[in-house]
Design a protein around this motif. Structure first.
Motif, PDB file in Angstrom:
ATOM      1  N   GLU A  85      38.236  34.120  40.155  1.00 22.29           N
ATOM      2  CA  GLU A  85      38.333  35.355  39.383  1.00 22.29           C
ATOM      3  C   GLU A  85      39.100  36.415  40.172  1.00 22.29           C
ATOM      4  O   GLU A  85      39.893  37.163  39.610  1.00 22.29           O
ATOM      5  CB  GLU A  85      36.935  35.862  39.036  1.00 22.29           C
ATOM      6  N   ALA A  86      38.865  36.437  41.489  1.00 22.01           N
ATOM      7  CA  ALA A  86      39.606  37.375  42.330  1.00 22.01           C
ATOM      8  C   ALA A  86      41.094  37.070  42.270  1.00 22.01           C
ATOM      9  O   ALA A  86      41.927  37.975  42.133  1.00 22.01           O
ATOM     10  CB  ALA A  86      39.111  37.293  43.768  1.00 22.01           C
ATOM     11  N   ALA A  87      41.437  35.793  42.333  1.00 22.30           N
ATOM     12  CA  ALA A  87      42.847  35.397  42.292  1.00 22.30           C
ATOM     13  C   ALA A  87      43.493  35.886  40.993  1.00 22.30           C
ATOM     14  O   ALA A  87      44.576  36.453  40.984  1.00 22.30           O
ATOM     15  CB  ALA A  87      42.968  33.884  42.410  1.00 22.30           C
ATOM     16  N   LYS A  88      42.770  35.706  39.900  1.00 22.07           N
ATOM     17  CA  LYS A  88      43.271  36.136  38.595  1.00 22.07           C
ATOM     18  C   LYS A  88      43.336  37.673  38.560  1.00 22.07           C
ATOM     19  O   LYS A  88      44.322  38.253  38.115  1.00 22.07           O
ATOM     20  CB  LYS A  88      42.310  35.623  37.527  1.00 22.07           C
ATOM     21  N   GLY A  89      42.261  38.276  39.052  1.00 22.39           N
ATOM     22  CA  GLY A  89      42.138  39.729  38.972  1.00 22.39           C
ATOM     23  C   GLY A  89      43.180  40.484  39.767  1.00 22.39           C
ATOM     24  O   GLY A  89      43.538  41.602  39.416  1.00 22.39           O
ATOM     25  N   ILE A  90      43.652  39.910  40.875  1.00 21.94           N
ATOM     26  CA  ILE A  90      44.667  40.647  41.638  1.00 21.94           C
ATOM     27  C   ILE A  90      46.069  40.364  41.126  1.00 21.94           C
ATOM     28  O   ILE A  90      47.043  40.884  41.657  1.00 21.94           O
ATOM     29  CB  ILE A  90      44.588  40.378  43.159  1.00 21.94           C
ATOM     30  N   GLY A  91      46.175  39.528  40.093  1.00 28.47           N
ATOM     31  CA  GLY A  91      47.472  39.400  39.427  1.00 28.47           C
ATOM     32  C   GLY A  91      48.251  38.137  39.747  1.00 28.47           C
ATOM     33  O   GLY A  91      49.476  38.147  39.794  1.00 28.47           O
ATOM     34  N   MET A  92      47.550  37.005  39.984  1.00 27.28           N
ATOM     35  CA  MET A  92      48.277  35.743  40.138  1.00 27.28           C
ATOM     36  C   MET A  92      48.429  35.110  38.756  1.00 27.28           C
ATOM     37  O   MET A  92      47.518  35.182  37.932  1.00 27.28           O
ATOM     38  CB  MET A  92      47.494  34.784  41.030  1.00 27.28           C
TER      39      MET A  92
END
Lengths: 377, 212
Positions: B112-119
């Protein structure tokens, strides 16, 4: 800066958020708070579109987020979550630089920025940049998380209970540092927590959510002093304000209608007024309640000619406080001068109230008396 | 003639067979990995495909290998083509299974962090998911590599080269030495494969997991 307009989120039949609308001003740190399951994290994730609302819109700088490219949107919003948010297989440097590198920012700039960010969050770049997250303590990991959120210098930063997994000491330290950092950089930060102490410590404004709706959205001080309803009062804790005396101000504890006399009243009449009103000092005012001086009962007793206007015998030098000074400052002034009372004046010098030793005592005894009441009832 | 002199006399042939065997094994592993990992990734994204794909892989695994080779003759003829096909089919299951397991074992909050920071989805896959799942995927490849060495010996029954040829002809001529000349190198090759792939597995394990 960030405007929520009629946000509703339903999963099947269950409504998590219903019709939330409010606006977050640029440069403010807003804490979204509520008990678990109230929808606060959902609301946060709607901002960077990790969750799509059932209806309603979020505008950032006037632009509808739903109309923007979601990858671009997220890259322009910092995002901090609990420590698992760091990528375990990347070094601290790689974690911080991942998005700038994906954006193909100039390599030298990225490296300089990493060093700058590490200093900003209080970690030694030489010592930590090439370590892996597992080699850092929880607090250090969270600092890296904050550094990563600032990597692209976003205007908006979302934080989802970033400090909740830390030990109490580290947590308080990071809260203080975040407050300091925010004072310097003035980003628009949306911070989700369930911890009221944390909210009081860092927030400019608090948005209290209960059962999917906003119960109260106001400054920390206002939420503590004027809770919108019983729920808010219970949630923040009735005696919460006593742990933050900076929020108790002169205007909250003063007697709002002090006994005054105009400058040309005779001493005789002044004594009379004190006697009937049972006070031991009088505020002497001129036009529009402008304070000119103060006189105590004892000073008038020694006055021989009781027919002269009080303005001749009053003291023109006196201690005073402004309505916004907090209780600690008031106590200092009262103690320093050994005063029995101190007038509260606004900027124009107009009398707005009076703080006496007995009104201070009443105020200060309130938390203890409240507790006894609660215990006996 | 004892075993030693036999081995010395046929050292040249053993070496050639061993080399062919290695070639067939590596080719099969390469193809199986190239097919299995993407299939595993696909299944991890499309949950609905998990059951049919895993089902087919499981059923194939259950078919006796000799029988499968027999079925392949009318379709692919004899020689190396059906042999490689057979080995690939048998190697797929551990690779697909481990790919799925590796990918599903990643902490949801990390993703979710990966998605959330814009990957983007591809970046999440290549920068986060695959590196984190790689040790588990490689463990699957390692299992396949070891079993492949054994499977390739069977290929001799349909005319493929490799150490199986020595074993097969040894059985036919009742020559124990020749059987051993094929079996012992095959066994050593399997151990070597296991060792080599264990090195690869270590190599691809992210540094953070090694220290713990």
């Amino acid at each position: 800066m960030i405007r929520f307009e009629g946000i509703t989120k339903r999963y099947d039949q269950q409504t998590v958020i219903s019709d939330i609308s409010f606006e977050i001003e640029k440069g403010e740190l807003v804490v979204i708070i509520g008990s678990s399951g109230c929808g606060k994290t959902t609301l946060l994730k709607i901002v960077n579109r990790l969750i799509r609302p059932t209806s309603g819109r979020v505008y950032i700088n006037g632009a509808d987020t739903a109309a923007q490219d979601e990858i671009e949107l997220r890259r322009n919003i910092g995002y901090v979550i609990q420590q698992t948010g760091l990528f375990p297989h990347m070094t601290v440097r790689e974690n911080i630089e991942i998005i700038p590198r994906l954006k193909r920012v100039n390599r030298a700039d990225v490296e300089a920025r990493s060093v700058e960010l590490m200093r900003m969050v209080g970690l030694d770049p030489a010592q930590f940049l090439d370590r892996y997250p597992s080699q850092l303590s929880g607090g250090q990991q969270q600092r890296v998380g904050v550094a990563r959120a600032f990597a692209c210098d976003p205007e908006v930063i979302l934080m989802d209970e970033p400090f909740s997994a830390l030990d109490p000491l580290t947590r308080v330290q990071l809260q203080d540092e975040l407050a300091d950092l925010q004072a310097r950089v003035r980003k628009t930060i949306v911070f989700v927590t369930h911890d009221m102490d944390e909210a009081v410590k860092i927030a400019d404004r608090i948005c209290l959510i209960h059962e999917g709706g906003v119960v109260q959205y106001d400054t920390v001080e206002a939420v503590m002093k004027y809770p919108a309803n019983e729920f808010v009062a219970d949630f923040i804790g009735r005696n919460r304000i006593w742990s933050s005396p900076a929020f108790i101000r002169a205007r909250d504890i003063m007697i709002q209608t002090p006994v005054c006399a105009s400058a040309d009243t005779t001493v005789m009449r002044c004594i009379e007024r004190m006697r009937t009103r049972k006070v031991d000092s009088l505020l002497i005012t001129g036009e529009n309640m402008r304070m000119l001086g103060i006189i105590s009962a004892r000073e008038m007793q020694t006055c021989e000619d009781r027919g002269v206007p009080v303005s001749r015998v009053m003291r023109r030098q006196f201690e005073k406080v402004s309505p916004d000074e907090n209780i600690v400052e008031v106590l200092q002034i009262v103690n320093r001068g050994g005063l029995s009372a101190v007038p509260v004046l606004d900027e124009a010098g107009t009398v707005v109230g009076l703080i006496t030793r007995s009104s201070l005592l009443t105020t200060l005894s309130r938390p203890y008396l409240d507790e006894t009441e609660a215990a006996t009832s | 003639m004892n075993l030693f002199t036999f081995l010395v006399q046929s050292a040249g042939e053993i070496a050639t067979r061993l080399f062919q065997h290695l070639q067939l094994t590596l080719l099969s592993i390469f193809i199986a990995t190239a097919l299995g990992v993407p299939l595993g990734v696909l299944i991890s994204y499309r949950r609905r495909m998990k059951k049919p794909v895993m089902g087919v892989a499981n059923v194939v695994q259950a078919i006796p290998s000799i029988a499968l080779l027999g079925f392949l003759i009318p379709i692919l003829g004899i020689g190396e083509k059906p042999a490689v096909f057979m080995v690939v089919v048998y190697s797929l299951l551990p690779i697909i299974k481990n790919t799925v397991t590796g990918l599903s074992g990643i902490n949801a909050e990390t993703l979710e962090a990966a998605k959330g920071i814009g990957m983007t989805r591809i970046q999440v896959l290549t920068k986060v998911k695959l590196p984190l799942a790689l040790p588990v995927i490689m463990a699957g490849v390692r299992i396949s590599a070891v079993t492949s060495v054994g499977l390739v010996t069977l290929a001799a029954f349909i005319g493929a080269n490799g150490l199986g040829y020595l074993i097969y002809s040894g059985i036919r001529t009742l020559n124990d030495y020749q059987i051993l000349a094929g079996a012992v190198p095959a066994c050593l090759l399997a151990l070597l494969m296991d060792f080599l792939f264990s090195l690869v597995e270590k190599m691809v394990t992210p540094a953070c997991f090694k220290q713990n």
